[in-house]
Design a protein around this motif. Structure first.
Motif, PDB file in Angstrom:
ATOM      1  N   ALA A   7      55.363  32.080  22.947  1.00  0.00           N
ATOM      2  CA  ALA A   7      54.115  32.810  22.699  1.00  0.00           C
ATOM      3  C   ALA A   7      52.921  31.994  23.208  1.00  0.00           C
ATOM      4  N   LYS A   8      51.743  32.568  23.074  1.00  0.00           N
ATOM      5  CA  LYS A   8      50.499  31.862  23.429  1.00  0.00           C
ATOM      6  C   LYS A   8      49.471  32.116  22.344  1.00  0.00           C
ATOM      7  N   ILE A   9      48.506  31.213  22.264  1.00  0.00           N
ATOM      8  CA  ILE A   9      47.314  31.479  21.460  1.00  0.00           C
ATOM      9  C   ILE A   9      46.119  31.443  22.405  1.00  0.00           C
ATOM     10  N   ASN A  10      45.059  32.127  21.970  1.00  0.00           N
ATOM     11  CA  ASN A  10      43.804  32.092  22.722  1.00  0.00           C
ATOM     12  C   ASN A  10      42.842  31.150  22.006  1.00  0.00           C
ATOM     13  N   ILE A  11      42.384  30.126  22.710  1.00  0.00           N
ATOM     14  CA  ILE A  11      41.348  29.248  22.143  1.00  0.00           C
ATOM     15  C   ILE A  11      40.024  29.676  22.777  1.00  0.00           C
ATOM     16  N   TYR A  23      39.152  48.191  32.130  1.00  0.00           N
ATOM     17  CA  TYR A  23      39.466  46.901  31.496  1.00  0.00           C
ATOM     18  C   TYR A  23      38.176  46.135  31.236  1.00  0.00           C
ATOM     19  N   HIS A  24      38.295  44.956  30.652  1.00  0.00           N
ATOM     20  CA  HIS A  24      37.140  44.098  30.390  1.00  0.00           C
ATOM     21  C   HIS A  24      37.324  42.748  31.074  1.00  0.00           C
ATOM     22  N   ASN A  25      36.207  42.206  31.575  1.00  0.00           N
ATOM     23  CA  ASN A  25      36.234  40.815  32.014  1.00  0.00           C
ATOM     24  C   ASN A  25      36.078  39.930  30.780  1.00  0.00           C
ATOM     25  N   ALA A  93      50.570  40.896  17.937  1.00  0.00           N
ATOM     26  CA  ALA A  93      50.003  39.863  17.049  1.00  0.00           C
ATOM     27  C   ALA A  93      48.910  39.032  17.722  1.00  0.00           C
ATOM     28  N   GLY A  94      48.646  39.324  19.017  1.00  0.00           N
ATOM     29  CA  GLY A  94      47.714  38.468  19.750  1.00  0.00           C
ATOM     30  C   GLY A  94      48.414  37.229  20.286  1.00  0.00           C
ATOM     31  N   LEU A  95      49.747  37.320  20.400  1.00  0.00           N
ATOM     32  CA  LEU A  95      50.559  36.169  20.830  1.00  0.00           C
ATOM     33  C   LEU A  95      51.172  36.373  22.203  1.00  0.00           C
ATOM     34  N   GLY A 130      50.838  43.366  32.921  1.00  0.00           N
ATOM     35  CA  GLY A 130      49.938  43.169  31.772  1.00  0.00           C
ATOM     36  C   GLY A 130      48.925  42.077  32.060  1.00  0.00           C
ATOM     37  N   ALA A 131      47.772  42.193  31.396  1.00  0.00           N
ATOM     38  CA  ALA A 131      46.665  41.281  31.701  1.00  0.00           C
ATOM     39  C   ALA A 131      46.985  39.843  31.316  1.00  0.00           C
ATOM     40  N   ASP A 132      47.802  39.648  30.295  1.00  0.00           N
ATOM     41  CA  ASP A 132      48.071  38.251  29.894  1.00  0.00           C
ATOM     42  C   ASP A 132      49.502  37.848  30.238  1.00  0.00           C
ATOM     43  N   CYS A 133      50.066  38.519  31.266  1.00  0.00           N
ATOM     44  CA  CYS A 133      51.448  38.223  31.649  1.00  0.00           C
ATOM     45  C   CYS A 133      51.530  37.066  32.640  1.00  0.00           C
ATOM     46  N   GLU A 146      38.258  36.901  34.503  1.00  0.00           N
ATOM     47  CA  GLU A 146      38.443  38.281  34.964  1.00  0.00           C
ATOM     48  C   GLU A 146      39.242  39.036  33.892  1.00  0.00           C
ATOM     49  N   LYS A 147      40.351  39.712  34.197  1.00  0.00           N
ATOM     50  CA  LYS A 147      41.088  40.435  33.158  1.00  0.00           C
ATOM     51  C   LYS A 147      41.867  39.494  32.233  1.00  0.00           C
ATOM     52  N   GLY A 148      41.847  38.264  32.587  1.00  0.00           N
ATOM     53  CA  GLY A 148      42.627  37.236  31.885  1.00  0.00           C
ATOM     54  C   GLY A 148      43.782  36.793  32.738  1.00  0.00           C
ATOM     55  N   SER A 173      45.987  47.139  17.202  1.00  0.00           N
ATOM     56  CA  SER A 173      46.206  47.643  18.570  1.00  0.00           C
ATOM     57  C   SER A 173      45.230  46.960  19.519  1.00  0.00           C
ATOM     58  N   THR A 174      45.744  46.413  20.605  1.00  0.00           N
ATOM     59  CA  THR A 174      44.886  45.721  21.571  1.00  0.00           C
ATOM     60  C   THR A 174      43.788  46.647  22.090  1.00  0.00           C
ATOM     61  N   ALA A 175      44.154  47.856  22.445  1.00  0.00           N
ATOM     62  CA  ALA A 175      43.147  48.801  22.990  1.00  0.00           C
ATOM     63  C   ALA A 175      42.071  49.097  21.940  1.00  0.00           C
ATOM     64  N   ALA A 177      41.170  47.156  19.526  1.00  0.00           N
ATOM     65  CA  ALA A 177      40.353  45.943  19.344  1.00  0.00           C
ATOM     66  C   ALA A 177      39.282  45.862  20.426  1.00  0.00           C
ATOM     67  N   TYR A 178      39.670  46.163  21.671  1.00  0.00           N
ATOM     68  CA  TYR A 178      38.673  46.122  22.757  1.00  0.00           C
ATOM     69  C   TYR A 178      37.589  47.179  22.557  1.00  0.00           C
ATOM     70  N   SER A 179      37.998  48.330  22.014  1.00  0.00           N
ATOM     71  CA  SER A 179      36.991  49.415  21.866  1.00  0.00           C
ATOM     72  C   SER A 179      35.954  49.044  20.805  1.00  0.00           C
ATOM     73  N   GLY A 239      43.723  36.046  20.243  1.00  0.00           N
ATOM     74  CA  GLY A 239      43.637  37.288  21.015  1.00  0.00           C
ATOM     75  C   GLY A 239      43.044  38.412  20.197  1.00  0.00           C
ATOM     76  N   SER A 240      43.656  39.603  20.311  1.00  0.00           N
ATOM     77  CA  SER A 240      43.161  40.772  19.571  1.00  0.00           C
ATOM     78  C   SER A 240      43.728  40.812  18.156  1.00  0.00           C
ATOM     79  N   GLY A 241      44.459  39.776  17.772  1.00  0.00           N
ATOM     80  CA  GLY A 241      44.988  39.685  16.398  1.00  0.00           C
ATOM     81  C   GLY A 241      46.337  40.375  16.256  1.00  0.00           C
TER      82      GLY A 241
HETATM   83  C1  LIG Z   1      43.776  40.740  24.153  1.00  0.00           C
HETATM   84  C2  LIG Z   1      44.555  39.767  25.000  1.00  0.00           C
HETATM   85  C3  LIG Z   1      43.777  38.470  25.142  1.00  0.00           C
HETATM   86  O1  LIG Z   1      44.572  37.486  25.729  1.00  0.00           O
HETATM   87  O2  LIG Z   1      45.826  39.416  24.468  1.00  0.00           O
HETATM   88  P1  LIG Z   1      46.600  39.972  23.181  1.00  0.00           P
HETATM   89  O3  LIG Z   1      45.692  39.927  22.017  1.00  0.00           O
HETATM   90  O4  LIG Z   1      47.013  41.373  23.528  1.00  0.00           O
HETATM   91  O5  LIG Z   1      47.760  39.024  23.046  1.00  0.00           O
HETATM   92  C4  LIG Z   1      44.827  40.352  26.398  1.00  0.00           C
HETATM   93  O6  LIG Z   1      43.605  40.623  27.055  1.00  0.00           O
HETATM   94  C5  LIG Z   1      45.659  41.619  26.343  1.00  0.00           C
HETATM   95  O7  LIG Z   1      46.520  41.566  27.438  1.00  0.00           O
HETATM   96  P2  LIG Z   1      47.716  42.615  27.485  1.00  0.00           P
HETATM   97  O8  LIG Z   1      48.314  42.751  26.108  1.00  0.00           O
HETATM   98  O9  LIG Z   1      48.590  42.225  28.616  1.00  0.00           O
HETATM   99  O10 LIG Z   1      46.891  43.934  27.778  1.00  0.00           O
HETATM  100  P3  LIG Z   1      47.383  45.128  28.678  1.00  0.00           P
HETATM  101  O11 LIG Z   1      48.727  45.566  28.189  1.00  0.00           O
HETATM  102  O12 LIG Z   1      47.185  44.773  30.112  1.00  0.00           O
HETATM  103  O13 LIG Z   1      46.263  46.219  28.270  1.00  0.00           O
HETATM  104  C6  LIG Z   1      46.317  46.834  26.989  1.00  0.00           C
HETATM  105  C7  LIG Z   1      44.955  47.494  26.785  1.00  0.00           C
HETATM  106  O14 LIG Z   1      44.010  46.458  26.435  1.00  0.00           O
HETATM  107  C8  LIG Z   1      42.764  46.702  27.073  1.00  0.00           C
HETATM  108  N1  LIG Z   1      42.409  45.539  27.904  1.00  0.00           N
HETATM  109  C9  LIG Z   1      43.349  44.561  28.173  1.00  0.00           C
HETATM  110  C10 LIG Z   1      42.959  43.459  28.907  1.00  0.00           C
HETATM  111  C11 LIG Z   1      41.631  43.372  29.384  1.00  0.00           C
HETATM  112  N2  LIG Z   1      41.220  42.294  30.104  1.00  0.00           N
HETATM  113  N3  LIG Z   1      40.743  44.358  29.107  1.00  0.00           N
HETATM  114  C12 LIG Z   1      41.114  45.437  28.370  1.00  0.00           C
HETATM  115  O15 LIG Z   1      40.269  46.341  28.117  1.00  0.00           O
HETATM  116  C13 LIG Z   1      42.910  47.997  27.874  1.00  0.00           C
HETATM  117  O16 LIG Z   1      42.486  49.053  27.032  1.00  0.00           O
HETATM  118  C14 LIG Z   1      44.404  48.105  28.074  1.00  0.00           C
HETATM  119  O17 LIG Z   1      44.814  49.456  28.197  1.00  0.00           O
END
Ligand SMILES: C[C@@](CO)(OP(=O)(O)O)[C@H](O)COP(=O)(O)OP(=O)(O)OC[C@H]1O[C@@H](n2ccc(N)nc2=O)[C@H](O)[C@@H]1O
Ligand SMILES: Nc1ncnc2c1ncn2[C@@H]1O[C@H](COP(=O)(O)OP(=O)(O)O)[C@@H](O)[C@H]1O
Length: 267
Positions: A7-11, A23-25, A93-95, A130-133, A146-148, A173-175, A177-179, A239-241
């Motif tokens: 797994a990973k953590i975000n610092i 997406y978000h930068n 879990a944000g991992l 995925g953005a954190d892959c 950028e997207k991470g 939910s990651t989505a 959380a971003y909203s 991350g998004s928890g």
């Molecule tokens: C939030 C972060 C922080 O490291 O990690 P987690 O908390 O999920 O572990 C990541 O940005 C999660 O990356 P990942 O889980 O791969 O996200 P994705 O599947 O690519 O996208 C899921 C949804 O999150 C939103 N998303 C994700 C990444 C990003 N830079 N901007 C976004 O807005 C979008 O709504 C997207 O549809």
């Protein structure tokens, strides 16, 4: 062949702007931690996916391991495989557990079938999943932006500390959380802050998701406060928890949290 995705953590996690693609930068420091799945692939008459351990929501056909296999197979001859994933990393879990499985599977395919893929080529496959892959291809502490999925090297070694990770019984939910976040430039540069001693991180290295997510799920904030009360030098949601980690000088006693949360010591 068998691999053990971690797994990973975000610092720090600063969400700086909304992109045209929805997406978000952001800027963050990804740090690998020792909570692992187990992933095995054996050549078989037909493609099959099975899992054990934590139940993974959704259809096995949509598992990120299968998505990784299908993506690489577009460019390379791959035999049918019997894939088994033992899931131990808490999900949603944000991992980054799902992303880790996909990235480690790309590395497994590369090694097991001698694909001679470069790091960059594997990172490019991972970016499509995925953005954190992509982080998990090299799987070392990095400053991501950028997207991470774009990286700059960072010197960060927390091995002399004890990292504890707490997973409360909450799913975020990651989505969603971003909203809940209004993007804005950070007050202080994360690249500069990460160079400071851990003792100077509290209240300066922030996760922009925390305000909205802990507002919706107060237990997450309570867990973070508990980690500080137990002596954490620094604590944050990852991350998004919903997971929360703490950085300690010595192993803390968190028995009071174990009743309702999963606690992972020395990760
Ligand atoms: C939030 C972060 C922080 O490291 O990690 P987690 O908390 O999920 O572990 C990541 O940005 C999660 O990356 P990942 O889980 O791969 O996200 P994705 O599947 O690519 O996208 C899921 C949804 O999150 C939103 N998303 C994700 C990444 C990003 N830079 N901007 C976004 O807005 C979008 O709504 C997207 O549809
Ligand atoms: N191998 C996998 N492990 C975990 N989740 C997966 C996997 N493949 C697909 N998923 C899906 O991805 C989502 C969770 O991804 P995960 O990376 O665990 O979340 P997070 O990045 O928030 O920790 C869930 O919706 C789950 O159904």
């Amino acid at each position: 062949m068998i691999v053990f995705p971690n797994a990973k953590i975000n610092i720090g996690l600063n969400i700086t702007e909304k992109r045209a693609d929805g997406y978000h930068n952001l800027e963050t420091v990804f740090y690998p931690v020792k909570i692992n799945d187990a992933l095995e692939a054996i050549t078989a008459p037909q493609l099959n996916f099975s899992s054990s351990g934590i139940n993974i929501p959704g259809d096995g056909a949509n598992n990120l391991c299968i998505k990784a296999y299908e993506l690489v197979k577009l460019d390379h001859n791959l035999p049918a495989l019997d894939i088994h994933l033992h899931k131990h990393i808490p999900i949603g879990a944000g991992l980054g557990g799902g992303s880790a499985d996909a990235a480690f599977f790309i590395k497994l395919l590369n090694q097991q079938f001698g694909l001679n893929l470069s790091v960059e080529a594997m990172q490019n496959y991972a970016r499509q999943l995925g953005a954190d892959c992509a982080f998990f291809i090299e799987n070392k502490p990095v400053y991501a932006f950028e997207k991470g999925d774009q990286f700059e090297q960072v010197e960060l070694d927390l091995s002399k500390y004890v990292i504890v990770l707490v997973m409360p019984p909450v799913h975020v939910s990651t989505a969603d959380a971003y909203s809940g976040v209004k993007p804005e430039q950070a007050a202080e540069s994360l690249k500069d802050l990460i160079k400071l001693p851990v003792t100077e991180w509290k209240d300066r290295i922030k996760n922009d998701f925390e305000k909205s997510v802990t507002g919706k799920y107060p237990l997450i904030g309570e867990v973070k406060q508990s980690l500080y009360e137990a002596g954490a030098l620094y604590a944050s949601m990852s991350g998004s928890g919903a997971s929360v980690f703490g950085v300690f000088e010595t192993l803390p006693s968190l028995k009071h949290l174990e009743a309702e949360s999963s606690v992972f010591y020395n990760v």
